[in-house]
Design a protein around this motif. Structure first.
Motif, PDB file in Angstrom:
ATOM      1  N   UNK A   1       0.826  -1.207   0.000  1.00 44.15           N
ATOM      2  CA  UNK A   1       0.000   0.000   0.000  1.00 44.15           C
ATOM      3  C   UNK A   1       0.862   1.259   0.000  1.00 44.15           C
ATOM      4  N   UNK A   2       1.990   1.188   0.745  1.00 40.53           N
ATOM      5  CA  UNK A   2       2.767   2.409   0.966  1.00 40.53           C
ATOM      6  C   UNK A   2       3.868   2.651  -0.052  1.00 40.53           C
ATOM      7  N   UNK A   3       4.507   1.555  -0.516  1.00 35.71           N
ATOM      8  CA  UNK A   3       5.788   1.746  -1.204  1.00 35.71           C
ATOM      9  C   UNK A   3       5.617   2.205  -2.638  1.00 35.71           C
ATOM     10  N   UNK A   4       6.595   2.940  -3.104  1.00 34.53           N
ATOM     11  CA  UNK A   4       6.587   3.374  -4.498  1.00 34.53           C
ATOM     12  C   UNK A   4       7.900   2.997  -5.164  1.00 34.53           C
ATOM     13  N   UNK A   5       8.995   3.531  -4.702  1.00 31.55           N
ATOM     14  CA  UNK A   5      10.288   3.350  -5.378  1.00 31.55           C
ATOM     15  C   UNK A   5      11.050   2.129  -4.920  1.00 31.55           C
ATOM     16  N   UNK A   6      12.355   2.257  -4.876  1.00 29.42           N
ATOM     17  CA  UNK A   6      13.235   1.125  -4.597  1.00 29.42           C
ATOM     18  C   UNK A   6      13.706   1.075  -3.148  1.00 29.42           C
ATOM     19  N   UNK A   7      13.131   1.932  -2.324  1.00 27.62           N
ATOM     20  CA  UNK A   7      13.605   1.989  -0.944  1.00 27.62           C
ATOM     21  C   UNK A   7      13.293   0.677  -0.215  1.00 27.62           C
ATOM     22  N   UNK A   8      13.860   0.541   0.950  1.00 28.40           N
ATOM     23  CA  UNK A   8      13.647  -0.660   1.747  1.00 28.40           C
ATOM     24  C   UNK A   8      12.191  -0.706   2.219  1.00 28.40           C
ATOM     25  N   UNK A   9      11.557  -1.844   2.020  1.00 30.40           N
ATOM     26  CA  UNK A   9      10.173  -1.999   2.462  1.00 30.40           C
ATOM     27  C   UNK A   9      10.064  -3.268   3.306  1.00 30.40           C
ATOM     28  N   UNK A  10       8.884  -3.474   3.872  1.00 31.65           N
ATOM     29  CA  UNK A  10       8.681  -4.715   4.614  1.00 31.65           C
ATOM     30  C   UNK A  10       8.424  -5.850   3.605  1.00 31.65           C
ATOM     31  N   UNK A  11       9.254  -6.877   3.679  1.00 30.87           N
ATOM     32  CA  UNK A  11       9.127  -8.014   2.760  1.00 30.87           C
ATOM     33  C   UNK A  11       8.608  -9.235   3.511  1.00 30.87           C
ATOM     34  N   UNK A  12       7.950 -10.121   2.760  1.00 32.32           N
ATOM     35  CA  UNK A  12       7.462 -11.372   3.343  1.00 32.32           C
ATOM     36  C   UNK A  12       8.146 -12.524   2.638  1.00 32.32           C
ATOM     37  N   UNK A  13       8.546 -13.519   3.416  1.00 29.40           N
ATOM     38  CA  UNK A  13       9.116 -14.722   2.824  1.00 29.40           C
ATOM     39  C   UNK A  13       8.651 -15.940   3.588  1.00 29.40           C
ATOM     40  N   UNK A  14       8.996 -17.099   3.059  1.00 30.26           N
ATOM     41  CA  UNK A  14       8.609 -18.342   3.717  1.00 30.26           C
ATOM     42  C   UNK A  14       9.818 -19.243   3.937  1.00 30.26           C
ATOM     43  N   UNK A  15       9.847 -19.863   5.097  1.00 30.24           N
ATOM     44  CA  UNK A  15      10.899 -20.841   5.385  1.00 30.24           C
ATOM     45  C   UNK A  15      10.537 -22.155   4.685  1.00 30.24           C
ATOM     46  N   UNK A  16      11.455 -23.109   4.684  1.00 26.81           N
ATOM     47  CA  UNK A  16      11.132 -24.383   4.033  1.00 26.81           C
ATOM     48  C   UNK A  16       9.981 -25.085   4.752  1.00 26.81           C
ATOM     49  N   UNK A  17       9.862 -24.863   6.056  1.00 19.81           N
ATOM     50  CA  UNK A  17       8.764 -25.538   6.763  1.00 19.81           C
ATOM     51  C   UNK A  17       7.514 -24.676   6.798  1.00 19.81           C
ATOM     52  N   UNK A  18       7.412 -23.752   5.826  1.00 18.33           N
ATOM     53  CA  UNK A  18       6.192 -22.985   5.583  1.00 18.33           C
ATOM     54  C   UNK A  18       5.872 -21.968   6.669  1.00 18.33           C
ATOM     55  N   UNK A  19       6.900 -21.509   7.398  1.00 13.85           N
ATOM     56  CA  UNK A  19       6.659 -20.428   8.359  1.00 13.85           C
ATOM     57  C   UNK A  19       6.845 -19.090   7.638  1.00 13.85           C
ATOM     58  N   UNK A  20       6.046 -18.117   8.066  1.00  9.03           N
ATOM     59  CA  UNK A  20       6.113 -16.792   7.438  1.00  9.03           C
ATOM     60  C   UNK A  20       7.138 -15.937   8.173  1.00  9.03           C
ATOM     61  N   UNK A  21       8.053 -15.338   7.416  1.00 14.45           N
ATOM     62  CA  UNK A  21       9.046 -14.451   8.017  1.00 14.45           C
ATOM     63  C   UNK A  21       8.905 -13.067   7.388  1.00 14.45           C
ATOM     64  N   UNK A  22       9.036 -12.041   8.220  1.00  7.10           N
ATOM     65  CA  UNK A  22       8.899 -10.653   7.781  1.00  7.10           C
ATOM     66  C   UNK A  22      10.194  -9.920   8.110  1.00  7.10           C
ATOM     67  N   UNK A  23      10.687  -9.114   7.160  1.00  4.08           N
ATOM     68  CA  UNK A  23      11.963  -8.406   7.344  1.00  4.08           C
ATOM     69  C   UNK A  23      12.007  -7.265   6.340  1.00  4.08           C
TER      70      UNK A  23
END
Ligand code: 5AD
Ligand code: SF4
Length: 460
Positions: free
Chosen positions: A410-432
């Motif tokens: 919703x917030x981001x526009x350019x290339x700056x650092x944003x909150x990213x979502x990823x998944x571990x191999x055991x399907x846990x959600x990680x945010x960074x």
């Protein structure tokens, strides 16, 4: 001018995949994707019948679409998937402005059917035979396997893909409508699956999730030797470019040692197993016709824990099934407490016309009791989720970056650092935090905090 289509999807991953494949076919036929329902001339609802609530949502969505169509009579409205197969002509009775009703076994015909509608042929309905509507071969043939070639642009995430390895279900759990609406169990030839995954890998796909209603009963018997899921995993593991393989949903009785050994020995196969138990009471399991006992489920779980100590195991439960006593429900609570599932998906029983349970048993657990049992079981599971995530704090996990989080989108526009979502191999959600360009990378993330649902960390 090219026609613009919009597909709205409810339900499970099978439906998400079907929508993607229909979208691919429409793109190939010269349609363009519309950004929203309002911009579309062809609106397709891909539907679910697993619970009444899902169907109610679809009928109310159809009600809203009527207003739109009153204003724009040229619009085409289609109902596809499970509810189309279940309700068939009733849909046209309840919503006479619907142009297309198409079951899961006819999705390959969608572009041709839309062309027929455009030629002003009136409403069109294409569905499969009922399960009792012929011999097994003719019923199976009427549930045509929908395996069009993939179109990269239709995939929701470029680095991840779902691949169906089997169609339908033959288990006939008494509460479940799926065997009726998705037809007999039919496995795809292994060669075809390998080829599809190879193409996806060439397209940049890193993670493949294999789909089947009872994915671990997969068997390709056409060659000299039967190919089962573990054999298939070995073949897919050899494909360059693929980094992660997952498979859902497992049926407890088919969780063989061979399969567990493949998960253990193949580094690309995620140690993540979704194996629904549905209930912790033998009496309820019998009424559900699940074909196993709580003892054998626990024994299976013990085998998983022994062979795959790091595996994340998840489950589904139905609360308030016909005749479920408080004592029977407490046995489910006990099973959840002891099994330490990574997560459990909990549903209130919803009677489905056309199933054995709807025919044989009373839906006699009051709604308020179902709701209370749902909350109680969820609270037990949530506490386990929280506890099980804590040991990750201070540890490094490997994460496939899926992209900006909902907040960041919703917030981001350019290339700056944003909150990213990823998944571990055991399907846990990680945010960074990180630049969007990390999307599709597999990275180490140091976990600094965890709640029951999410690990929070930084790329390190
Ligand atoms: N009512 C409630 N939940 C159901 N499920 C399947 N059928 C029903 C029903 N009639 C649940 C099961 C299954 C999940 C996908 O949906 O738990 O595993
Ligand atoms: Fe439904 Fe049972 Fe088949 Fe799962 S295994 S799709 S719950 S009938």
């Amino acid at each position: 001018m090219a026609k613009r289509f919009y597909i709205q999807t409810v339900g499970c991953q099978m439906n998400t995949l079907d929508s993607e494949l229909v979208a691919g076919d429409l793109l190939r036929a010269g349609y363009e994707p519309a950004g929203s329902i309002r911009q579309a001339d062809t609106i397709l609802l891909n539907t679910c019948s697993v619970r009444q609530h899902a169907e109610d949502k679809i009928y109310s969505a159809l009600g809203r679409l009527k207003e739109l169509k009153d204003r724009r009579p040229g619009m085409v409205i289609g109902v596809m998937g499970c509810m189309a197969q279940k309700d068939q002509g009733q849909i046209l009775q309840r919503a006479p402005y619907v142009d297309l009703v198409v079951g899961p076994g006819q999705l390959g015909q969608v572009p041709a059917l839309l062309a027929r509608i455009a030629a002003r042929a009136g409403p069109v309905m294409q569905v499969s035979l009922d399960r009792a509507g012929g011999n097994r071969a003719s019923v199976a043939a009427s549930f045509a396997k929908f395996t069009p070639s993939r179109v990269a642009g239709a995939r929701p995430a470029p680095h991840q893909a779902m691949v169906r390895i089997m169609f339908g279900c033959d288990k006939f759990c008494t509460y479940c409508i799926v065997p009726r609406v998705r037809g007999p169990e039919q496995s795809r030839p292994a060669e075809e699956i390998v080829e599809e995954v190879r193409r996806l890998a060439d397209d940049g796909c890193l993670e493949v999730t294999l789909l089947g209603q009872t994915v671990n009963s997969y068997q390709d018997k056409d060659g000299p030797a039967t190919i089962r899921l573990p054999d298939l995993l070995y073949r897919l593991h050899n494909i360059d470019g693929i980094r992660r393989l997952k498979f859902v949903t497992n049926y407890p009785k088919h969780m063989s040692d061979d399969l567990l050994a493949a998960v253990r020995d193949l580094s690309k196969v995620s140690p993540y197993l979704h194996v629904p138990a549905q209930s912790g009471s033998n009496a309820v399991l019998r009424r559900m016709k699940r074909g196993y006992t709580v003892e054998s489920y626990r024994e299976m779980l013990a085998r998983i824990r022994a062979m795959l100590p790091q595996a994340a195991v998840t489950s589904d439960f139905i609360v308030g099934f016909c005749g479920e006593t408080e004592d029977e429900f407490q046995q489910t609570v006990e099973l959840v407490r002891q099994s330490r599932f990574k997560n459990s998906f909990i549903f209130k029983y919803s009677p489905r016309p056309g199933t054995k349970a709807a025919e044989l048993y009373q839906d006699d657990v009051p709604e308020a009791v179902k709701r209370r049992r749902n909350h109680e079981l969820l609270a037990v599971q949530n506490a386990i989720c929280w506890e099980d995530n804590q040991p990750f704090v201070g540890r490094r996990v490997e994460v496939l970056v899926e992209g900006p989080s909902k907040v960041a989108k919703k917030r981001s526009a350019g290339d700056e650092s944003v909150q990213l979502v990823g998944r571990t191999t055991c399907d846990r959600i990680a945010v960074f935090d990180g630049p969007k360009t990390l999307t599709g990378r597999i990275l180490p993330v140091m976990i600094e905090k965890a709640d029951g649902f999410t690990l929070f960390g930084r790329v390190a």
